[in-house]
Scaffold this motif. Structure first.
Motif, short mmCIF file in Angstrom:
data_model
loop_
_atom_site.label_atom_id
_atom_site.label_comp_id
_atom_site.label_asym_id
_atom_site.label_seq_id
_atom_site.Cartn_x
_atom_site.Cartn_y
_atom_site.Cartn_z
N SER A 7 50.43 61.70 -2.29
CA SER A 7 52.20 61.31 -1.89
C SER A 7 51.89 61.20 -0.46
N THR A 9 54.80 60.60 3.09
CA THR A 9 55.35 60.07 3.34
C THR A 9 55.99 60.67 4.90
N ASN A 14 58.91 65.50 1.71
CA ASN A 14 58.64 65.34 0.20
C ASN A 14 59.79 64.64 -1.06
N GLU A 15 60.38 63.96 -0.69
CA GLU A 15 61.12 63.53 -2.55
C GLU A 15 60.76 62.90 -3.61
N ASP A 16 59.28 62.63 -3.27
CA ASP A 16 58.58 62.05 -4.26
C ASP A 16 57.95 63.57 -5.15
N GLU A 47 65.79 65.77 -2.90
CA GLU A 47 64.94 66.56 -2.63
C GLU A 47 64.97 66.73 -4.55
#
Length: 84
Positions: A7, A9, A14-16, A47
């Protein structure tokens, strides 16, 4: 079978989240709020949300006695209570 996730960003956080195992896989795409206020103890509420669902789903999706809609419904009820 190997499992991995990547992932990228442009933000400092990082909110994934993503998870995969032999039985299932899921991806959570956290989306930051449009307001500056936040209500969680994380860097962002998105998050907090993606981390909460990640931990919940990787356990609860193993429960073959419940349907996915039921697992999601239960998760919504639990996450709302924990977020308050």
């Amino acid at each position: 079978m190997k499992h991995f996730n990547v992932s990228f960003t442009v933000r400092s956080i990082n909110e994934d989240r993503a998870y995969s195992c032999e039985e299932f896989a899921f991806v959570l795409d956290g989306a930051g709020a449009l307001v500056k206020e936040k209500y969680s103890n994380m860097n962002s509420d998105a998050e907090w949300c993606s981390n909460w669902w990640y931990e919940y789903l990787k356990v609860e999706l193993n429960d073959k006695s419940r349907t996915i809609p039921q697992i999601l419904k239960d998760g919504i009820e639990k996450s709302v209570k924990e977020f308050e």
